[in-house]
Design a protein around this motif. Structure first.
Motif, PDB file in Angstrom:
ATOM      1  N   VAL A 131      34.881  32.047  37.499  1.00 53.42           N
ATOM      2  CA  VAL A 131      35.258  33.346  36.945  1.00 53.42           C
ATOM      3  C   VAL A 131      36.772  33.487  37.066  1.00 53.42           C
ATOM      4  O   VAL A 131      37.381  32.951  37.998  1.00 53.42           O
ATOM      5  CB  VAL A 131      34.546  34.497  37.697  1.00 53.42           C
ATOM      6  N   ASP A 132      37.370  34.173  36.113  1.00 49.55           N
ATOM      7  CA  ASP A 132      38.801  34.474  36.143  1.00 49.55           C
ATOM      8  C   ASP A 132      38.952  35.989  36.067  1.00 49.55           C
ATOM      9  O   ASP A 132      38.893  36.586  34.991  1.00 49.55           O
ATOM     10  CB  ASP A 132      39.515  33.803  34.968  1.00 49.55           C
ATOM     11  N   PHE A 133      39.143  36.615  37.216  1.00 47.92           N
ATOM     12  CA  PHE A 133      39.202  38.073  37.263  1.00 47.92           C
ATOM     13  C   PHE A 133      40.457  38.619  36.590  1.00 47.92           C
ATOM     14  O   PHE A 133      40.528  39.817  36.314  1.00 47.92           O
ATOM     15  CB  PHE A 133      39.141  38.554  38.712  1.00 47.92           C
ATOM     16  N   ARG A 134      41.431  37.767  36.307  1.00 46.41           N
ATOM     17  CA  ARG A 134      42.620  38.242  35.601  1.00 46.41           C
ATOM     18  C   ARG A 134      42.303  38.518  34.136  1.00 46.41           C
ATOM     19  O   ARG A 134      42.970  39.340  33.500  1.00 46.41           O
ATOM     20  CB  ARG A 134      43.737  37.206  35.701  1.00 46.41           C
ATOM     21  N   ARG A 135      41.312  37.828  33.592  1.00 48.43           N
ATOM     22  CA  ARG A 135      40.966  37.977  32.176  1.00 48.43           C
ATOM     23  C   ARG A 135      39.564  38.529  31.949  1.00 48.43           C
ATOM     24  O   ARG A 135      39.250  38.955  30.835  1.00 48.43           O
ATOM     25  CB  ARG A 135      41.086  36.612  31.478  1.00 48.43           C
ATOM     26  N   GLU A 136      38.734  38.494  32.966  1.00 51.16           N
ATOM     27  CA  GLU A 136      37.352  38.950  32.825  1.00 51.16           C
ATOM     28  C   GLU A 136      37.141  40.204  33.666  1.00 51.16           C
ATOM     29  O   GLU A 136      37.459  40.226  34.852  1.00 51.16           O
ATOM     30  CB  GLU A 136      36.383  37.848  33.262  1.00 51.16           C
ATOM     31  N   GLU A 137      36.599  41.243  33.051  1.00 51.44           N
ATOM     32  CA  GLU A 137      36.451  42.535  33.715  1.00 51.44           C
ATOM     33  C   GLU A 137      35.102  42.625  34.422  1.00 51.44           C
ATOM     34  O   GLU A 137      34.203  43.368  34.010  1.00 51.44           O
ATOM     35  CB  GLU A 137      36.621  43.667  32.708  1.00 51.44           C
ATOM     36  N   PHE A 138      34.973  41.867  35.496  1.00 51.35           N
ATOM     37  CA  PHE A 138      33.778  41.919  36.329  1.00 51.35           C
ATOM     38  C   PHE A 138      34.166  42.429  37.715  1.00 51.35           C
ATOM     39  O   PHE A 138      35.274  42.194  38.202  1.00 51.35           O
ATOM     40  CB  PHE A 138      33.133  40.537  36.457  1.00 51.35           C
ATOM     41  N   ASP A 139      33.223  43.138  38.336  1.00 47.41           N
ATOM     42  CA  ASP A 139      33.459  43.592  39.710  1.00 47.41           C
ATOM     43  C   ASP A 139      33.258  42.454  40.699  1.00 47.41           C
ATOM     44  O   ASP A 139      33.929  42.406  41.741  1.00 47.41           O
ATOM     45  CB  ASP A 139      32.508  44.743  40.048  1.00 47.41           C
ATOM     46  N   ALA A 140      32.327  41.553  40.387  1.00 44.18           N
ATOM     47  CA  ALA A 140      32.037  40.426  41.271  1.00 44.18           C
ATOM     48  C   ALA A 140      31.356  39.340  40.451  1.00 44.18           C
ATOM     49  O   ALA A 140      30.971  39.556  39.299  1.00 44.18           O
ATOM     50  CB  ALA A 140      31.141  40.866  42.430  1.00 44.18           C
ATOM     51  N   ALA A 141      31.215  38.164  41.057  1.00 46.13           N
ATOM     52  CA  ALA A 141      30.581  37.046  40.357  1.00 46.13           C
ATOM     53  C   ALA A 141      29.975  36.094  41.374  1.00 46.13           C
ATOM     54  O   ALA A 141      30.441  35.982  42.513  1.00 46.13           O
ATOM     55  CB  ALA A 141      31.590  36.304  39.481  1.00 46.13           C
ATOM     56  N   TYR A 144      29.836  28.623  41.468  1.00 47.41           N
ATOM     57  CA  TYR A 144      29.388  27.370  42.076  1.00 47.41           C
ATOM     58  C   TYR A 144      30.565  26.412  42.136  1.00 47.41           C
ATOM     59  O   TYR A 144      31.370  26.325  41.205  1.00 47.41           O
ATOM     60  CB  TYR A 144      28.262  26.752  41.256  1.00 47.41           C
ATOM     61  N   GLY A 145      30.661  25.670  43.232  1.00 52.43           N
ATOM     62  CA  GLY A 145      31.714  24.667  43.352  1.00 52.43           C
ATOM     63  C   GLY A 145      31.941  24.284  44.794  1.00 52.43           C
ATOM     64  O   GLY A 145      31.203  24.687  45.702  1.00 52.43           O
ATOM     65  N   ASN A 146      32.990  23.508  45.006  1.00 57.16           N
ATOM     66  CA  ASN A 146      33.347  23.103  46.362  1.00 57.16           C
ATOM     67  C   ASN A 146      34.213  24.128  47.068  1.00 57.16           C
ATOM     68  O   ASN A 146      34.186  24.264  48.279  1.00 57.16           O
ATOM     69  CB  ASN A 146      34.088  21.753  46.323  1.00 57.16           C
ATOM     70  N   ASP A 147      35.013  24.859  46.273  1.00 56.43           N
ATOM     71  CA  ASP A 147      35.965  25.808  46.836  1.00 56.43           C
ATOM     72  C   ASP A 147      36.121  26.968  45.858  1.00 56.43           C
ATOM     73  O   ASP A 147      36.493  26.763  44.708  1.00 56.43           O
ATOM     74  CB  ASP A 147      37.314  25.123  47.064  1.00 56.43           C
ATOM     75  N   PRO A 148      35.820  28.196  46.288  1.00 58.36           N
ATOM     76  CA  PRO A 148      35.912  29.337  45.357  1.00 58.36           C
ATOM     77  C   PRO A 148      37.335  29.716  44.995  1.00 58.36           C
ATOM     78  O   PRO A 148      37.543  30.508  44.075  1.00 58.36           O
ATOM     79  CB  PRO A 148      35.212  30.462  46.127  1.00 58.36           C
ATOM     80  N   GLY A 149      38.326  29.193  45.694  1.00 55.81           N
ATOM     81  CA  GLY A 149      39.713  29.509  45.376  1.00 55.81           C
ATOM     82  C   GLY A 149      40.303  30.549  46.307  1.00 55.81           C
ATOM     83  O   GLY A 149      39.593  31.250  47.033  1.00 55.81           O
TER      84      GLY A 149
END
Length: 295
Positions: A131-141, A144-149
């Motif tokens: 998910v890219d919260f800078r471009r996607e208007e979601f409150d949470a997500a 899946y992956g090794n590192d959420p960032g």
């Protein structure tokens, strides 16, 4: 019962009392000066006492007007607060999640809505894992992956662990599945277009199969599991996501070996803003649902 004065007239009185000028009040209310004057005159007639003293240079509140003004101000403040609170309760939390996690997430969100109908959740599914919260208007997500960032606040849900599954009738058929080597006599169902998942599991099991590339490949885990449930092969599933199929007996696991992939599922939200109390509560609840023993 005494008839209450009309609410629009009380609002006009509130605005006029703030500026003590019919012309300015008309501008703020987007009506004519004559309409303001008529509403104030009608309210004074209804109440039975004057609210303003008309003077050459404007208006001033009478003793009754000064006494009424803070009370009307409080009434409209309560109305504003009530509207805002009710609106906030009805605003749904926007949640994004990959389709592969739906089999775990959706039943739990349905349970959440049954327990907390005052905190609705709108779910958007995607084939993407991030998910890219800078471009996607979601409150949470859910990602899946090794590192959420580093740009998100992340809560670990569960790790991915692969295990072969098949229909019960396949185990009871003429080609038993007693050891991993017996997979050589069965069709392998791949949950992705590549063969990486099966390669990972077979390597951990210590065997090599000649039929690895001759199985069926699917775009999603759901499709692979659906074909497996029909007795058409052995699929590789994520242990954390197939609990319902295993508990219902729709699928069985012929071997006990669960192989971690290093991937995991996380519930994330932007770290740039403090989460709302409703989001904090949902995050805590879903995290608790993912604890061992709750899966």
């Amino acid at each position: 019962m005494k008839r209450l004065p009309p609410l629009p007239a009380l609002h006009t009185f509130l605005i006029t009392a703030q500026c003590c000028n019919f012309t300015r009040a008309a501008e703020l209310l987007h009506i004519t000066q004559g309409a303001v004057s008529r509403q104030i005159a009608g309210l004074e007639s209804h109440l039975g006492y004057p609210l303003f003293q008309r003077q050459a240079r404007g208006l001033s509140l009478t003793a009754q007007g000064r006494e009424l003004y803070p009370r009307i101000q409080q009434v409209f403040s309560l109305i504003d607060e009530a509207v805002e609170q009710v609106g906030a309760k009805r605003k749904a939390l926007q949640l994004k999640a990959p389709t592969c996690v739906m089999r775990w997430l959706l039943p739990r969100l349905m349970q959440w809505q049954a327990e907390r109908p005052d905190v609705p959740v709108e779910l958007t599914t995607t084939v993407q894992y991030g998910v890219d919260f800078r471009r996607e208007e979601f409150d949470a997500a859910v990602v899946y992956g090794n590192d959420p960032g580093s740009a998100v606040e992340a809560h670990h849900l569960f790790d991915e662990a692969l295990i072969p599954v098949c229909a019960p009738q396949l185990i009871a058929g003429p080609l038993p599945l007693n050891t991993p080597a017996d997979l050589a006599r069965h069709t392998l169902l791949h949950p992705t277009r590549d063969e990486k998942d099966w390669q990972t599991w077979l390597q951990a099991a210590g065997i090599t199969l000649d039929n690895l590339g001759s199985g069926h490949h699917f775009d999603t885990l759901d499709l692979a599991l659906s074909v497996a449930a029909q007795g058409s092969g052995v699929a590789l599933g994520d242990w954390a996501l197939i609990g319902e199929e295993l508990s219902s007996g729709r699928l069985v696991a012929p071997f006990d070996l669960k192989v971690p992939t290093g991937g995991a599922y996380f519930l994330v939200y932007p770290d740039r803003l403090a989460p709302s109390p409703e989001l904090q509560e949902l995050v805590s609840w879903l995290t608790a649902q993912a604890r061992p023993g709750q899966m």
